[in-house]
Design a protein around this motif. Structure first.
Motif, PDB file in Angstrom:
ATOM      1  N   GLU A  18     102.481  82.885  14.175  1.00 34.40           N
ATOM      2  CA  GLU A  18     102.916  82.250  12.927  1.00 34.40           C
ATOM      3  C   GLU A  18     103.792  83.197  12.114  1.00 34.40           C
ATOM      4  OE1 GLU A  18     100.802  80.641   8.886  1.00 34.40           O
ATOM      5  OE2 GLU A  18      99.847  80.116  10.792  1.00 34.40           O
ATOM      6  N   ARG A  19     103.411  84.458  12.061  1.00 31.86           N
ATOM      7  CA  ARG A  19     104.210  85.451  11.325  1.00 31.86           C
ATOM      8  C   ARG A  19     105.598  85.590  11.938  1.00 31.86           C
ATOM      9  NH1 ARG A  19     104.838  89.032   7.595  1.00 31.86           N
ATOM     10  NH2 ARG A  19     105.567  91.146   7.983  1.00 31.86           N
ATOM     11  N   ILE A  20     105.657  85.661  13.249  1.00 28.46           N
ATOM     12  CA  ILE A  20     106.954  85.773  13.921  1.00 28.46           C
ATOM     13  C   ILE A  20     107.807  84.542  13.608  1.00 28.46           C
ATOM     14  CG2 ILE A  20     108.081  85.749  16.191  1.00 28.46           C
ATOM     15  CD1 ILE A  20     105.736  87.605  17.129  1.00 28.46           C
ATOM     16  N   GLY A  21     107.222  83.374  13.679  1.00 25.42           N
ATOM     17  CA  GLY A  21     107.961  82.150  13.357  1.00 25.42           C
ATOM     18  C   GLY A  21     108.453  82.147  11.919  1.00 25.42           C
ATOM     19  N   ASP A  22     107.605  82.594  10.991  1.00 27.76           N
ATOM     20  CA  ASP A  22     107.999  82.649   9.577  1.00 27.76           C
ATOM     21  C   ASP A  22     109.139  83.646   9.364  1.00 27.76           C
ATOM     22  OD1 ASP A  22     106.036  80.793   8.989  1.00 27.76           O
ATOM     23  OD2 ASP A  22     104.632  82.259   8.133  1.00 27.76           O
ATOM     24  N   LEU A  23     109.033  84.820   9.987  1.00 33.75           N
ATOM     25  CA  LEU A  23     110.090  85.835   9.846  1.00 33.75           C
ATOM     26  C   LEU A  23     111.393  85.355  10.482  1.00 33.75           C
ATOM     27  CD1 LEU A  23     108.022  89.072  10.604  1.00 33.75           C
ATOM     28  CD2 LEU A  23     109.045  88.443   8.396  1.00 33.75           C
ATOM     29  N   ARG A  24     111.284  84.684  11.627  1.00 33.44           N
ATOM     30  CA  ARG A  24     112.476  84.145  12.304  1.00 33.44           C
ATOM     31  C   ARG A  24     113.164  83.124  11.412  1.00 33.44           C
ATOM     32  NH1 ARG A  24     113.000  79.434  14.297  1.00 33.44           N
ATOM     33  NH2 ARG A  24     110.787  79.021  14.629  1.00 33.44           N
ATOM     34  N   SER A  33     118.636  80.087  18.777  1.00 33.05           N
ATOM     35  CA  SER A  33     119.503  81.227  18.448  1.00 33.05           C
ATOM     36  C   SER A  33     118.726  82.541  18.507  1.00 33.05           C
ATOM     37  CB  SER A  33     120.156  81.056  17.068  1.00 33.05           C
ATOM     38  OG  SER A  33     119.208  81.178  16.017  1.00 33.05           O
ATOM     39  N   PHE A  34     117.435  82.504  18.169  1.00 31.82           N
ATOM     40  CA  PHE A  34     116.626  83.711  18.213  1.00 31.82           C
ATOM     41  C   PHE A  34     116.341  84.116  19.659  1.00 31.82           C
ATOM     42  CE2 PHE A  34     112.716  86.235  17.266  1.00 31.82           C
ATOM     43  CZ  PHE A  34     113.334  87.170  16.468  1.00 31.82           C
ATOM     44  N   ALA A  35     116.126  83.140  20.505  1.00 32.91           N
ATOM     45  CA  ALA A  35     115.936  83.429  21.928  1.00 32.91           C
ATOM     46  C   ALA A  35     117.177  84.128  22.476  1.00 32.91           C
ATOM     47  CB  ALA A  35     115.654  82.142  22.700  1.00 32.91           C
ATOM     48  N   GLU A  36     118.336  83.633  22.091  1.00 38.91           N
ATOM     49  CA  GLU A  36     119.588  84.272  22.511  1.00 38.91           C
ATOM     50  C   GLU A  36     119.706  85.693  21.974  1.00 38.91           C
ATOM     51  OE1 GLU A  36     123.742  82.696  22.056  1.00 38.91           O
ATOM     52  OE2 GLU A  36     122.708  80.840  22.624  1.00 38.91           O
ATOM     53  N   ALA A  37     119.375  85.878  20.700  1.00 37.69           N
ATOM     54  CA  ALA A  37     119.496  87.180  20.056  1.00 37.69           C
ATOM     55  C   ALA A  37     118.547  88.223  20.649  1.00 37.69           C
ATOM     56  CB  ALA A  37     119.245  87.055  18.549  1.00 37.69           C
ATOM     57  N   THR A  38     117.390  87.762  21.134  1.00 38.05           N
ATOM     58  CA  THR A  38     116.388  88.691  21.653  1.00 38.05           C
ATOM     59  C   THR A  38     116.453  88.859  23.165  1.00 38.05           C
ATOM     60  OG1 THR A  38     114.750  86.930  21.864  1.00 38.05           O
ATOM     61  CG2 THR A  38     114.735  88.207  19.802  1.00 38.05           C
ATOM     62  N   GLY A  39     117.077  87.917  23.849  1.00 35.98           N
ATOM     63  CA  GLY A  39     117.069  87.953  25.316  1.00 35.98           C
ATOM     64  C   GLY A  39     115.761  87.440  25.893  1.00 35.98           C
ATOM     65  N   ILE A  40     114.970  86.761  25.070  1.00 36.09           N
ATOM     66  CA  ILE A  40     113.707  86.165  25.497  1.00 36.09           C
ATOM     67  C   ILE A  40     113.955  84.677  25.703  1.00 36.09           C
ATOM     68  CG2 ILE A  40     111.326  85.668  24.791  1.00 36.09           C
ATOM     69  CD1 ILE A  40     111.503  88.157  22.965  1.00 36.09           C
ATOM     70  N   THR A  44     109.346  81.128  26.327  1.00 34.33           N
ATOM     71  CA  THR A  44     108.481  82.277  26.038  1.00 34.33           C
ATOM     72  C   THR A  44     108.327  82.454  24.539  1.00 34.33           C
ATOM     73  OG1 THR A  44     109.037  83.388  28.115  1.00 34.33           O
ATOM     74  CG2 THR A  44     108.214  84.784  26.322  1.00 34.33           C
ATOM     75  N   LEU A  45     109.419  82.322  23.811  1.00 41.30           N
ATOM     76  CA  LEU A  45     109.361  82.423  22.348  1.00 41.30           C
ATOM     77  C   LEU A  45     108.458  81.326  21.765  1.00 41.30           C
ATOM     78  CD1 LEU A  45     110.325  83.868  19.824  1.00 41.30           C
ATOM     79  CD2 LEU A  45     112.310  82.348  19.804  1.00 41.30           C
ATOM     80  N   GLN A  46     108.555  80.117  22.284  1.00 40.88           N
ATOM     81  CA  GLN A  46     107.689  79.023  21.834  1.00 40.88           C
ATOM     82  C   GLN A  46     106.216  79.371  22.070  1.00 40.88           C
ATOM     83  OE1 GLN A  46     109.370  75.893  24.246  1.00 40.88           O
ATOM     84  NE2 GLN A  46     110.460  74.993  22.495  1.00 40.88           N
ATOM     85  N   ARG A  47     105.917  79.925  23.226  1.00 42.12           N
ATOM     86  CA  ARG A  47     104.531  80.294  23.554  1.00 42.12           C
ATOM     87  C   ARG A  47     104.031  81.412  22.635  1.00 42.12           C
ATOM     88  NH1 ARG A  47     101.900  79.034  27.908  1.00 42.12           N
ATOM     89  NH2 ARG A  47     101.124  81.139  28.272  1.00 42.12           N
ATOM     90  N   ILE A  48     104.878  82.385  22.344  1.00 43.63           N
ATOM     91  CA  ILE A  48     104.487  83.477  21.443  1.00 43.63           C
ATOM     92  C   ILE A  48     104.195  82.913  20.060  1.00 43.63           C
ATOM     93  CG2 ILE A  48     105.317  85.534  20.229  1.00 43.63           C
ATOM     94  CD1 ILE A  48     106.835  86.251  22.863  1.00 43.63           C
ATOM     95  N   ASP A  54      99.297  86.356  26.015  1.00 45.70           N
ATOM     96  CA  ASP A  54      99.553  87.659  25.416  1.00 45.70           C
ATOM     97  C   ASP A  54     101.036  88.001  25.531  1.00 45.70           C
ATOM     98  OD1 ASP A  54      96.910  88.389  24.687  1.00 45.70           O
ATOM     99  OD2 ASP A  54      96.469  88.825  26.779  1.00 45.70           O
ATOM    100  N   PRO A  55     101.712  88.181  24.399  1.00 47.51           N
ATOM    101  CA  PRO A  55     103.129  88.566  24.487  1.00 47.51           C
ATOM    102  C   PRO A  55     103.264  89.965  25.076  1.00 47.51           C
ATOM    103  CG  PRO A  55     102.402  88.524  22.189  1.00 47.51           C
ATOM    104  CD  PRO A  55     101.263  88.043  23.017  1.00 47.51           C
ATOM    105  N   ARG A  56     104.295  90.159  25.870  1.00 45.40           N
ATOM    106  CA  ARG A  56     104.549  91.485  26.424  1.00 45.40           C
ATOM    107  C   ARG A  56     105.004  92.415  25.309  1.00 45.40           C
ATOM    108  NH1 ARG A  56     108.543  90.615  31.375  1.00 45.40           N
ATOM    109  NH2 ARG A  56     109.823  90.282  29.552  1.00 45.40           N
ATOM    110  N   TYR A  57     104.662  93.679  25.453  1.00 44.42           N
ATOM    111  CA  TYR A  57     105.064  94.681  24.470  1.00 44.42           C
ATOM    112  C   TYR A  57     106.589  94.710  24.344  1.00 44.42           C
ATOM    113  CZ  TYR A  57     105.374  99.145  22.038  1.00 44.42           C
ATOM    114  OH  TYR A  57     105.648 100.128  21.125  1.00 44.42           O
TER     115      TYR A  57
END
Length: 80
Positions: A18-24, A33-40, A44-48, A54-57
């Motif tokens: 939730e925090r990641i989604g709020d910050l995004r 656009s965030f998936a593109e910016a991160t290369g994720i 995977t971003l939806q699942r996180i 567990d998200p990878r480090y």
């Protein structure tokens, strides 16, 4: 989820997502656009953000970098 986890782990995982989604969102990114910016991948971003698995480090590092946050700031949630 691949294995049974204690409720406190699932709660914190959801809070992190939730925090990641709020910050995004605050940074003006859609998931795409965030998936593109991160290369994720978007999936995977939806699942996180949904707190699934567990998200990878390395993914957390990519997210923090794209948000211009350090890992400590990224990981701060109301359940911490």
């Amino acid at each position: 989820m691949p294995r049974d986890e204690p409720e406190w782990i699932m709660t914190r995982r959801r809070a992190l997502g939730e925090r990641i989604g709020d910050l995004r969102t605050a940074a003006g990114h859609s998931q795409e656009s965030f998936a593109e910016a991160t290369g994720i991948s978007r999936r995977t971003l939806q699942r996180i953000e949904a707190g699934e698995g567990d998200p990878r480090y390395s993914d957390l590092l990519r997210i923090a970098t794209a948000l211009d946050k350090d890992m400590v700031t990224l990981m701060q949630t109301s359940t911490s």
